[in-house]
Scaffold this active site. Structure first.
Site, short mmCIF file in Angstrom:
data_model
loop_
_atom_site.label_atom_id
_atom_site.label_comp_id
_atom_site.label_asym_id
_atom_site.label_seq_id
_atom_site.Cartn_x
_atom_site.Cartn_y
_atom_site.Cartn_z
N ASP A 23 0.79 -2.82 -13.06
CA ASP A 23 0.80 -3.26 -11.66
C ASP A 23 -0.63 -3.48 -11.22
O ASP A 23 -1.54 -2.73 -11.62
CB ASP A 23 1.47 -2.26 -10.73
N GLU A 25 -3.22 -4.57 -7.75
CA GLU A 25 -3.42 -4.85 -6.33
C GLU A 25 -4.57 -5.83 -6.24
O GLU A 25 -5.59 -5.68 -6.94
CB GLU A 25 -3.71 -3.58 -5.55
N HIS A 182 2.37 0.06 -2.71
CA HIS A 182 1.22 -0.84 -2.75
C HIS A 182 -0.05 -0.14 -3.21
O HIS A 182 -1.16 -0.63 -2.99
CB HIS A 182 1.01 -1.55 -1.40
N ASP A 187 3.08 2.32 -7.76
CA ASP A 187 4.03 1.26 -8.08
C ASP A 187 4.27 1.14 -9.58
O ASP A 187 5.40 0.86 -10.01
CB ASP A 187 3.55 -0.08 -7.52
#
EC number: 3.1.13.-
Length: 223
Positions: A23, A25, A182, A187
């Protein structure tokens, strides 16, 4: 190794691929221009009975590359208010990816798999950012398949009728705290649990291992 034990390996279950949950960001949606700000990877392992579970976790805050675009809305969404703050302990894209790839290659070799394959929620997004960051860092030994992925958004839509990560997790019986969402670390760990639940659910329903007749047909088609 017995035939049954051979079937209970990552190598056999995923056709030689080593699944790694990722994951990211970011500071936007464009992998070429927008900053990668956080990345987490969770490797997976299969026990002797063929049940998939998380293995190791590696996580980094990432410093924006030179000239990266930072969209205010994206920063508000993921809660990274100041990407340049020294309190983040951020490292370069090159450092983060080198360490992640090193861990992946080590575990991939142990599992006797030929290549890593990315598992992610809406996988095209995460895959594109990892690939672009690898290009910027000029990393030649990228362990991931260049385009194939396992997308848990699609898989959870099939398995649980939900495509949003939080809703899919809750439907699957996996605790999900929206206040923690987030964060790449949070996540990724939830996505790993979700993917394992889907794979294991398919096994419980009798979908794996394949019947001998199915295996024979696959072998014939490959010869």
């Amino acid at each position: 190794m017995s035939e049954q034990n051979e079937l209970n390996t990552l190598k056999s279950r995923f056709r030689g691929y080593f699944p790694v949950v990722i994951d990211v960001e970011t500071a936007g949606f464009n992998a070429k221009t927008d900053a990668l700000l956080e990345i987490c990877a969770v490797t997976l392992q299969m026990d002797e009975d063929g049940w998939l579970k998380p293995a190791s976790t590696i996580h980094f805050h990432v410093a924006p590359f030179e000239g990266a675009v930072l969209h205010k809305e994206a920063l508000e969404f993921n809660g990274i208010r100041d990407p340049f703050s020294p309190l983040r302990g951020a490292v370069s894209e090159e450092t983060a990816l080198k360490e992640i790839y090193k861990q992946i290659r080590k575990e991939q070799k142990t599992a006797d798999c030929s290549r890593a394959i990315m598992v992610a929620h809406n996988a095209n997004f995460d895959h594109s950012f990892v690939m672009e960051a690898s290009e910027r860092a000029r990393l030649k030994r990228n362990p991931f398949h260049p385009f194939a992925t396992f997308d848990t958004a699609a898989l959870s839509g099939l398995a649980f009728g939900q495509t949003v990560l939080a809703k899919a997790c809750k439907t699957a019986g996996i605790a999900f705290d929206n206040k923690e969402a987030h964060s790449a670390l949070y996540d990724t760990e939830r996505t790993a649990e979700l993917f394992c639940e889907i794979v294991n659910k398919w096994k419980k329903l009798g979908g794996w291992p394949l019947f001998e007749s199915q295996t024979e047909e696959i072998d014939k088609s490959q010869n």
